[in-house]
Scaffold this active site. Sequence first.
Site, short mmCIF file in Angstrom:
data_model
loop_
_atom_site.label_atom_id
_atom_site.label_comp_id
_atom_site.label_asym_id
_atom_site.label_seq_id
_atom_site.Cartn_x
_atom_site.Cartn_y
_atom_site.Cartn_z
N HIS A 99 0.85 -1.19 0.00
CA HIS A 99 0.00 0.00 0.00
C HIS A 99 0.88 1.24 0.00
O HIS A 99 1.99 1.23 0.52
CB HIS A 99 -0.95 0.02 1.20
CG HIS A 99 -0.28 -0.26 2.50
ND1 HIS A 99 0.06 -1.52 2.91
CD2 HIS A 99 0.14 0.58 3.49
CE1 HIS A 99 0.65 -1.47 4.09
NE2 HIS A 99 0.72 -0.21 4.46
N HIS A 101 0.88 5.18 1.15
CA HIS A 101 0.23 6.20 1.97
C HIS A 101 0.34 7.56 1.30
O HIS A 101 1.41 7.93 0.82
CB HIS A 101 0.93 6.33 3.33
CG HIS A 101 0.90 5.12 4.19
ND1 HIS A 101 -0.04 4.93 5.17
CD2 HIS A 101 1.72 4.05 4.26
CE1 HIS A 101 0.21 3.79 5.82
NE2 HIS A 101 1.27 3.24 5.28
#
Length: 138
Positions: A99, A101
Amino acid sequence: MADCIFCKIVAGEVPCTKVLEDPVCLVFMDISPISPGHTLLIPKKHYESMMEMPAGDAAHMGGHLPALAAAVKAAAGAEALNVLQNNGRAAGQAVAHLHIHLIPRWAGDGLGFRWPAKAADPAALARQAEAIRQRLGA
Ligand code: AMP
Ligand code: ZN
């Protein structure tokens, strides 16, 4: 991946506050934001870290970043923005599904940023660059 919270979000088994999705990736709000507007960009396929992701998916995700970063920053009314991506527990990765951010920032927001820069030995820099080049086959 059966036990992966982000795979469950992609499958619709766990709710999220979705920003957008396309066939390759999903963007949603971080459930425990470190600043208002903290947003996550993930691939829909389970790759544990950047090192497992095919270049094509990486290029697709990266293609979203300029507009997404601008939108997250503007929507938050932020002064600045960090794009952060942790690979491995020692680097702060808690969720083992890749992922990225997007973290809105303000001067004096208290989040801080540890960057303990040191003087480097030029010979060490040259050795490190050569080691990276070798692994790239460059
Ligand atoms: P990292 O430390 O880089 O692995 O970051 C994982 C991030 O995922 C953290 O910022 C968490 O707050 C966020 N997170 C964990 N579970 C969820 C969830 N169900 N929905 C949205 N964000 C989540
Ligand atoms: Zn997953």
